[in-house]
Design a protein around this motif. Structure first.
Motif, PDB file in Angstrom:
ATOM      1  N   ILE A 121       0.841  -1.205   0.000  1.00 22.45           N
ATOM      2  CA  ILE A 121       0.000   0.000   0.000  1.00 22.45           C
ATOM      3  C   ILE A 121       0.866   1.241   0.000  1.00 22.45           C
ATOM      4  CG2 ILE A 121      -1.742   1.267   1.337  1.00 22.45           C
ATOM      5  CD1 ILE A 121      -2.825  -1.449   2.262  1.00 22.45           C
ATOM      6  N   ASP A 126      -2.818  -1.527  -3.957  1.00 19.44           N
ATOM      7  CA  ASP A 126      -3.998  -1.642  -3.108  1.00 19.44           C
ATOM      8  C   ASP A 126      -3.898  -2.764  -2.098  1.00 19.44           C
ATOM      9  OD1 ASP A 126      -5.703   0.427  -4.233  1.00 19.44           O
ATOM     10  OD2 ASP A 126      -5.722  -0.811  -6.050  1.00 19.44           O
ATOM     11  N   ALA A 127      -3.116  -3.780  -2.408  1.00 23.36           N
ATOM     12  CA  ALA A 127      -2.981  -4.920  -1.502  1.00 23.36           C
ATOM     13  C   ALA A 127      -1.817  -5.769  -2.001  1.00 23.36           C
ATOM     14  CB  ALA A 127      -4.263  -5.720  -1.443  1.00 23.36           C
ATOM     15  N   GLY A 155     -10.106  -4.445  -1.189  1.00 26.14           N
ATOM     16  CA  GLY A 155      -9.263  -3.534  -0.435  1.00 26.14           C
ATOM     17  C   GLY A 155     -10.056  -2.625   0.450  1.00 26.14           C
TER      18      GLY A 155
END
Length: 804
Positions: A121, A126-127, A155
């Motif tokens: 992140i 996002d992940a 997310g």
């Protein structure tokens, strides 16, 4: 700071710094190369073929060995620029940055497991899982970037398209509305609304609002009673509700019961038949101790009145009726449809009644031990009223001022022609009649002496016959089959030697070698068609004729017993209810020719005590009877189904000693409780008369008010009867006599009776008025009872007129 830099740069750098006067350049930022380009996770080769790690925060440089920290000065220091793409290794004796020691050093983005606090992140993804490459640069291979708008929450997305992650306006603190998802995958609450608590209208999540309780009360909230309200925040306020205590022995609120307090309920009240009702700890009825009986199993249980044939010993009488057959309904309650109630006052002796009105069951003052008078019936029909009966006294041949006289034989003889002599007073007319009556001769007082004269051809008191005067008797009235009756010389007995059957003997259905046979009726029947059988001898032809003759059936011997089919023998008993029973317990012996098919019956033998006309009836029975008379077990004499209502009646002229079979049966095979009444000859008489007017004729020969009289005889017309006046009238001459009540003050009806039990005629209204009129042809000396009664039991002032 400079000491750290120097320590980290090593000997090679020191040498460069010594040769150059330029300032030491600052380290490039993470993620940049020496040329200013940013490349993530991509290893490159140096110009010498050695592998260099290029990543965020590293640039082109050389490696050199150092043996220790280089000298540092407090002022600006310079270093030589490394040749592009080259690195020069120089020995160093001091500490340096080592890639792979799991410690992020200068110029390293990461080192092994030490990511310097960074993750996917922080690197703009996002992940995913950030790693460290072997050259101590970040490896973002496993990092991912989510896409808003694919209807999948990923997310940090709060929602995505139609996927709201289970959220709605209510979870967001609103009261209603439609929650949506914005284009940036955040929740859009613009479609949600908030209701207003306090507008007396339940909305959204409100439990209530002011006076609007949404149909709730203390009971629906689990309380037992009280007053529920709505709080200011539109939630239910139960502070006014109360809870009762189950187990305190007192029924409260919704409790069905509490302990021993069952509220008056029982197992029966709960739909069971019997048992012990209880109360559960939860204050509800406990019916485990209750039981249900089975109606129809033939056994009386619980609240059943009866069950099938089990009537518990009850009868129609125990249920308040007078007779009949008690039954049981499919619901196990008594069926009284077959029970009947007798009516005292209807002139018919029924059930336990001793008498009824003028029906005295053949009784009279004489049968009650009195000399004369008028026998009555008590108002409740439970007994005879002898208050008007008298014992005679006084001179028979003189007016003595009392009813009758002191010789009963004389009194009876006179009163036979003038009942008022015994019912009212023995006046001069009675005394004159006694003086000329043979039965009164020699009775004492003023009466002349002497006795009957045998041989004068006239039957007198004490004589049975005299010469040719046989007092109306013949062979048949004395029980013989026929023949010629004579009178013995002493006038005290009959000569029956000429009667058929006397001296006859032998089997009627076999040749017996003598004239006639031992059954008079059979003898008479056969000899009527074959006189030889009686004048000479009873041979085989006579026997065959007897076998074929119905009258001879049951004549005894080869013919069989004449009354073998009888169920009981009542001898010569007469009167009311001489015998009774229920044909349901009998069998079917004889079938009368009337009233449909026969069923179970009762066959009774009766022997006439004297000659005369006998009346047999079933009045007072509890079902639709039929009555038959048989001379033996095969030969019917007569049959009647209905005479009065559903009851039966027959009359038969009988000789003294004659035996008859009386068969009590039912219409179309019906069975039930029955009563047999037998009225002897002359039992009617005139004892029911209220007054004797002799042979008086003309206008208003007698009058009065029936309100002061009782109910003696009931005429068949003009509805129900009430109090009446019974007047005895003797025809002064042979003529057509007219009887009427013209001039009476109420709606009359008029009846004529030949005696106290036999009606001749009846009239209610004549000539368009409310008065009554009858006519009757009478012989001189003939007597009749004139009954003045009222329509439907009315009473009032009456007048009787008689005109020849």
């Amino acid at each position: 700071m400079k000491s750290r830099v120097w320590g980290r740069l090593g000997l090679g750098t020191l040498l460069v710094l010594g040769a150059c006067t330029d300032d030491i350049p600052a380290l490039p930022p993470a993620g940049s190369t020496g040329t200013g380009e940013t490349e993530v996770g991509t290893p490159t080769e140096g110009p010498t073929g050695e592998s260099t790690s290029v990543g965020p925060g590293s640039g082109t440089g050389s490696t050199s060995d150092t043996t220790g920290p280089a000298d540092t000065t407090a002022d600006d220091s310079t270093t030589s620029e490394p040749t592009s793409g080259e690195s020069t290794a120089s020995d160093s004796t001091g500490p340096g940055v080592v890639c792979g020691d799991d410690v992020v050093g200068a110029g390293e983005q990461c080192d092994g497991n030490d990511l310097g606090g960074e993750d996917c992140i922080s690197q703009g993804f996002d992940a995913g899982e950030l790693a460290c490459a072997g050259d101590c640069t970040f490896d973002a291979t496993d990092c991912v970037t989510f896409t808003c708008g694919n209807d999948v929450i990923e997310g940090a997305e709060a929602c995505d398209g139609v996927e709201l992650a289970g959220e709605d306006c209510l979870t967001q603190g609103f009261d209603a509305g439609a929650l949506a998802c914005a284009g940036d995958c955040t929740l859009d609450t613009t479609g949600c609304v908030t209701f207003m608590c306090g507008n007396d209208l339940v909305e959204g999540a409100e439990a209530c609002d002011g006076s609007d309780l949404g149909g709730e009360d203390c009971l629906t909230q689990g309380f037992d009673a009280g007053m529920i309200a709505c709080a200011g925040d539109c939630s239910l306020d139960t502070s006014g509700c109360v809870t009762f205590m189950c187990g305190n022995g007192m029924i409260e609120g919704m409790e069905a019961c509490d302990g021993v307090d069952l509220g008056g309920q029982t197992c029966i009240g709960q739909g069971f038949d019997a048992g012990m009702l209880g109360c559960t700890p939860g204050c509800a009825f406990d019916t485990s101790g209750c039981v249900t009986f089975t109606c129809g199993n033939g056994v009386i249980e619980g609240m059943e009145s009866c069950d099938g044939a089990d009537l518990g010993g009850q009868t129609c009488s125990s249920q308040g009726f007078d007779a009949g057959a008690l039954g049981c309904t499919p619901g196990c309650v008594f069926d009284t449809g077959g029970c009947i109630t007798f009516t005292c006052g209807d002139g018919v002796i029924q059930g336990a009644e001793v008498c009824d009105g003028a029906s005295l069951g053949g009784e009279s003052c004489a049968t009650q031990g009195f000399d004369g008078g008028v026998l009555g019936c008590q108002a409740d029909c439970s007994g005879l009223d002898t208050s008007a009966c008298t014992n005679f006294g006084g001179d028979c041949c003189a007016a003595n001022g009392t009813p009758g006289c002191d010789d009963l034989g004389c009194a009876n003889a006179v009163c036979l022609f003038n009942p008022s002599c015994c019912n009212v007073t023995w006046d001069a007319a009675c005394a004159a009649a006694a003086a000329g009556e043979l039965a009164c001769q020699g009775v004492g007082g003023s009466c002349p002496g002497g006795g009957p004269v045998c041989g004068n051809g006239v039957v007198e008191a004490g004589e049975f016959c005299d010469g040719a005067d046989l007092a109306g008797e013949d062979c048949t009235t004395l029980g013989f089959a026929g023949g010629v009756l004579a009178c013995n010389p002493d006038c005290l007995s009959f000569d029956t030697s000429g009667c058929m059957g006397i001296g006859f003997s032998g089997d009627c259905c076999a040749a017996n070698g003598t004239p006639g046979c031992d059954d008079p009726a059979c003898t008479n029947a056969i000899c009527a068609i074959d006189p030889f059988c009686c004048s000479n001898q009873w041979d085989g032809i006579c026997a065959n004729e007897a076998i074929a003759e119905p009258i001879c059936a049951g004549a005894g011997g080869s013919c069989g017993a004449p009354f073998a089919c009888a169920d009981e023998d009542i001898g010569s008993t007469t009167g009311a209810a001489v015998t009774s029973g229920n044909t349901g317990g009998d069998d079917n012996d004889l079938d009368g020719s009337c009233g449909g098919a026969g069923g179970n019956d009762r066959v009774i033998t009766f022997t006439a005590p004297v000659a005369g006309t006998y009346t047999f009836d079933t009045f007072g029975s509890g079902y639709d009877t039929k009555l038959s008379l048989f001379s033996n077990c095969t030969t019917e004499i007569s049959c009647n189904d209905d005479a009065v209502g559903l009851q039966s009646q027959l009359q038969l002229d009988m000789a003294a000693g004659q035996t008859v079979l009386v068969v009590v049966d039912g219409f179309n095979g019906a069975t039930g409780a029955w009563v047999l009444n037998i009225t002897a000859p002359g039992a009617g008489g005139f004892a029911c008369a209220d007054e004797d007017i002799g042979s008086a004729t003309g206008a208003a020969v007698t009058s009065g008010n029936t309100g002061a009289d009782d109910d003696d005889l009931d005429g068949s017309c003009g509805g129900t009867s009430g109090n009446d006046r019974v007047v005895l009238f003797t025809a002064p001459a042979a003529a057509l006599f007219t009887f009427d009540t013209f001039g009476s003050g109420y709606d009359t009806k008029l009846s004529l009776f030949s005696d106290c039990g036999s009606e001749i005629s009846c009239n209610d209204d004549t000539g368009g008025g409310l008065q009554s009129q009858l006519t009757l042809n009478m012989a001189a000396g003939e007597q009749v009872l004139v009954v003045v009664d009222g329509f439907n039991g009315a009473t009032g002032n009456w007048v009787l007129n008689i005109a020849p």
